[in-house]
Motif scaffolding. Structure first.
Motif, PDB file in Angstrom:
ATOM      1  N   GLY A  76       9.644   6.581  47.550  1.00  0.00           N
ATOM      2  CA  GLY A  76      10.891   5.882  47.231  1.00  0.00           C
ATOM      3  C   GLY A  76      11.024   4.579  48.001  1.00  0.00           C
ATOM      4  N   ALA A  77      10.724   4.621  49.282  1.00  0.00           N
ATOM      5  CA  ALA A  77      10.816   3.412  50.109  1.00  0.00           C
ATOM      6  C   ALA A  77       9.780   2.377  49.671  1.00  0.00           C
ATOM      7  N   THR A  78       8.560   2.824  49.419  1.00  0.00           N
ATOM      8  CA  THR A  78       7.495   1.909  49.004  1.00  0.00           C
ATOM      9  C   THR A  78       7.794   1.311  47.642  1.00  0.00           C
ATOM     10  N   SER A  79       8.279   2.120  46.715  1.00  0.00           N
ATOM     11  CA  SER A  79       8.580   1.600  45.378  1.00  0.00           C
ATOM     12  C   SER A  79       9.677   0.547  45.442  1.00  0.00           C
ATOM     13  N   ALA A  80      10.670   0.748  46.283  1.00  0.00           N
ATOM     14  CA  ALA A  80      11.736  -0.246  46.435  1.00  0.00           C
ATOM     15  C   ALA A  80      11.188  -1.542  47.031  1.00  0.00           C
ATOM     16  N   LEU A  84       5.228   3.566  40.355  1.00  0.00           N
ATOM     17  CA  LEU A  84       4.354   3.435  41.521  1.00  0.00           C
ATOM     18  C   LEU A  84       3.293   4.533  41.524  1.00  0.00           C
ATOM     19  N   ILE A  85       3.686   5.749  41.201  1.00  0.00           N
ATOM     20  CA  ILE A  85       2.732   6.853  41.145  1.00  0.00           C
ATOM     21  C   ILE A  85       1.668   6.564  40.086  1.00  0.00           C
ATOM     22  N   THR A 105       5.033  -1.602  30.416  1.00  0.00           N
ATOM     23  CA  THR A 105       6.015  -0.653  30.946  1.00  0.00           C
ATOM     24  C   THR A 105       6.513  -1.107  32.316  1.00  0.00           C
ATOM     25  N   LEU A 106       5.605  -1.603  33.154  1.00  0.00           N
ATOM     26  CA  LEU A 106       6.021  -2.129  34.453  1.00  0.00           C
ATOM     27  C   LEU A 106       7.010  -3.274  34.269  1.00  0.00           C
ATOM     28  N   ARG A 107       6.690  -4.195  33.352  1.00  0.00           N
ATOM     29  CA  ARG A 107       7.591  -5.331  33.100  1.00  0.00           C
ATOM     30  C   ARG A 107       8.966  -4.853  32.644  1.00  0.00           C
ATOM     31  N   LYS A 108       8.996  -3.905  31.715  1.00  0.00           N
ATOM     32  CA  LYS A 108      10.260  -3.385  31.187  1.00  0.00           C
ATOM     33  C   LYS A 108      11.093  -2.719  32.277  1.00  0.00           C
ATOM     34  N   ASN A 109      10.409  -2.175  33.298  1.00  0.00           N
ATOM     35  CA  ASN A 109      11.111  -1.500  34.389  1.00  0.00           C
ATOM     36  C   ASN A 109      11.441  -2.441  35.541  1.00  0.00           C
TER      37      ASN A 109
END
Length: 108
Positions: free
Chosen positions: A34-38, A48-49, A75-79
């Motif tokens: 969670g911290a890394t993804s933020a 991230l996973i 998908t990354l862009r959309k998120n």
């Protein structure tokens, strides 16, 4: 609703079929994800996973590159992941000498 597998037979732009999986992770790992993804600009840890899994597969299978996974990148862009972070991740996955491919992105 028509299943994706059937749609793909008749489509000029087939979609990848995504299947849910279940894994068990410790609370510590989930908090760290969670911290890394933020820090890296992901809205959720799922992206991230997926990126970590893709990078591991890229290391093990040199003939595949993350740059060819257009659906994953879209998908990354959309998120909400910035194009800058995506571009750096792609470049870094090609560098086999790095022990932690995203370490340079944490300063961004």
């Amino acid at each position: 609703m028509i299943p994706v597998r059937i749609k793909n037979k008749f489509s000029a732009h087939p979609q990848k079929v995504m299947r849910p999986i279940s894994i068990r992770l410790s609370e510590e790992m989930i908090e760290l994800l969670g911290a890394t993804s933020a820090e890296l600009g992901f809205k959720r840890i799922q992206g991230l996973i997926r990126l970590y899994i893709r990078q591991g597969l890229d290391r093990d299978h040199q003939d595949y590159t993350l740059a060819h996974d257009e659906i994953f990148i879209e998908t990354l862009r959309k998120n909400g992941v910035s194009q800058h972070i995506i571009d750096e991740a792609i470049v870094e996955t090609h560098n086999n000498n790095m022990t932690h491919p995203l370490s340079g992105l944490q300063d961004k």
